[in-house]
Design a protein around this motif. Sequence first.
Motif, PDB file in Angstrom:
ATOM      1  N   PHE A  39      72.236  47.932 112.165  1.00  0.00           N
ATOM      2  CA  PHE A  39      70.960  48.574 111.862  1.00  0.00           C
ATOM      3  C   PHE A  39      71.187  50.034 111.487  1.00  0.00           C
ATOM      4  CE2 PHE A  39      67.412  51.200 113.470  1.00  0.00           C
ATOM      5  CZ  PHE A  39      66.422  50.784 112.582  1.00  0.00           C
ATOM      6  N   TRP A  40      71.996  50.740 112.261  1.00  0.00           N
ATOM      7  CA  TRP A  40      72.254  52.149 111.985  1.00  0.00           C
ATOM      8  C   TRP A  40      72.843  52.327 110.589  1.00  0.00           C
ATOM      9  CZ3 TRP A  40      75.861  55.740 110.731  1.00  0.00           C
ATOM     10  CH2 TRP A  40      75.523  57.067 110.980  1.00  0.00           C
ATOM     11  N   LEU A  41      73.811  51.493 110.242  1.00  0.00           N
ATOM     12  CA  LEU A  41      74.437  51.578 108.921  1.00  0.00           C
ATOM     13  C   LEU A  41      73.449  51.216 107.817  1.00  0.00           C
ATOM     14  CD1 LEU A  41      77.892  49.990 109.805  1.00  0.00           C
ATOM     15  CD2 LEU A  41      77.472  52.383 109.158  1.00  0.00           C
ATOM     16  N   PHE A  69      69.943  52.962 103.416  1.00  0.00           N
ATOM     17  CA  PHE A  69      68.559  53.016 102.959  1.00  0.00           C
ATOM     18  C   PHE A  69      68.149  54.438 102.587  1.00  0.00           C
ATOM     19  CE2 PHE A  69      64.019  53.559 104.202  1.00  0.00           C
ATOM     20  CZ  PHE A  69      63.448  52.766 103.219  1.00  0.00           C
ATOM     21  N   LYS A  70      68.544  55.413 103.382  1.00  0.00           N
ATOM     22  CA  LYS A  70      68.152  56.800 103.146  1.00  0.00           C
ATOM     23  C   LYS A  70      68.756  57.381 101.864  1.00  0.00           C
ATOM     24  CE  LYS A  70      68.812  57.983 107.621  1.00  0.00           C
ATOM     25  NZ  LYS A  70      68.931  58.856 108.782  1.00  0.00           N
ATOM     26  N   ILE A  77      63.587  51.006  97.296  1.00  0.00           N
ATOM     27  CA  ILE A  77      63.144  51.470  98.623  1.00  0.00           C
ATOM     28  C   ILE A  77      62.300  50.384  99.274  1.00  0.00           C
ATOM     29  CG2 ILE A  77      61.601  53.088  99.822  1.00  0.00           C
ATOM     30  CD1 ILE A  77      62.635  55.251  97.867  1.00  0.00           C
ATOM     31  N   ALA A  78      61.341  49.864  98.545  1.00  0.00           N
ATOM     32  CA  ALA A  78      60.465  48.823  99.092  1.00  0.00           C
ATOM     33  C   ALA A  78      61.256  47.571  99.451  1.00  0.00           C
ATOM     34  CB  ALA A  78      59.365  48.490  98.087  1.00  0.00           C
ATOM     35  N   ALA A  79      62.142  47.145  98.579  1.00  0.00           N
ATOM     36  CA  ALA A  79      62.928  45.924  98.831  1.00  0.00           C
ATOM     37  C   ALA A  79      63.867  46.100 100.027  1.00  0.00           C
ATOM     38  CB  ALA A  79      63.717  45.544  97.581  1.00  0.00           C
ATOM     39  N   LYS A  80      64.564  47.231 100.078  1.00  0.00           N
ATOM     40  CA  LYS A  80      65.492  47.473 101.188  1.00  0.00           C
ATOM     41  C   LYS A  80      64.734  47.625 102.505  1.00  0.00           C
ATOM     42  CE  LYS A  80      69.498  49.608  98.952  1.00  0.00           C
ATOM     43  NZ  LYS A  80      70.359  50.803  98.966  1.00  0.00           N
ATOM     44  N   SER A 117      61.997  57.834 105.397  1.00  0.00           N
ATOM     45  CA  SER A 117      62.086  58.198 106.811  1.00  0.00           C
ATOM     46  C   SER A 117      61.406  57.174 107.729  1.00  0.00           C
ATOM     47  CB  SER A 117      61.477  59.583 107.032  1.00  0.00           C
ATOM     48  OG  SER A 117      60.105  59.575 106.692  1.00  0.00           O
ATOM     49  N   CYS A 118      60.985  56.044 107.201  1.00  0.00           N
ATOM     50  CA  CYS A 118      60.193  55.100 107.999  1.00  0.00           C
ATOM     51  C   CYS A 118      60.954  54.487 109.180  1.00  0.00           C
ATOM     52  CB  CYS A 118      59.569  54.021 107.122  1.00  0.00           C
ATOM     53  SG  CYS A 118      60.721  52.885 106.357  1.00  0.00           S
ATOM     54  N   PHE A 119      62.276  54.496 109.140  1.00  0.00           N
ATOM     55  CA  PHE A 119      63.058  53.932 110.239  1.00  0.00           C
ATOM     56  C   PHE A 119      63.705  55.009 111.115  1.00  0.00           C
ATOM     57  CE2 PHE A 119      63.282  50.658 106.851  1.00  0.00           C
ATOM     58  CZ  PHE A 119      62.586  49.656 107.498  1.00  0.00           C
TER      59      PHE A 119
END
Length: 128
Positions: free
Chosen positions: A26-28, A33-34, A42-45, A82-84
């Motif tokens: 998840f971290w990776l 993603f960033k 962005i939306a797909a990832k 930044s959503c995650f």
Amino acid sequence: MHFSPDGLAAFRKFLKSEFSEENVEFWLACEDFKKTKSSTKIAAKAQKIYADFIEADAPKEINIDFHTRNHISQNISEPTLSCFDDAQRLIYSLMAKDCFPRFLRSKEYKELAEKQENRNERRWLPFL
């Protein structure tokens, strides 16, 4: 946070042995993603990360609190880079305080240390 290939591989092997490899995955995924530039990507990832790690019964569901999970769920339809971030900080903290200290006492770490001593390298720890 900097990961060397050998350090990351050893840490992932350790987490896999503890059935918690989803944390570093998840971290990776969040780090990747960033770096995304395209709004379509962005939306797909974001949807992929959400489906893999966040939603209830996700295949690699991470252990985060209800408030953080709910906040992401409410905003996933219009994700930002930044959503995650809150979830990523929680998982980082979990790894730094719980998983990583156990890793430092593990067989995987000892094997890595021996391998690196033989190479006379010192810059290999997955967390700096």
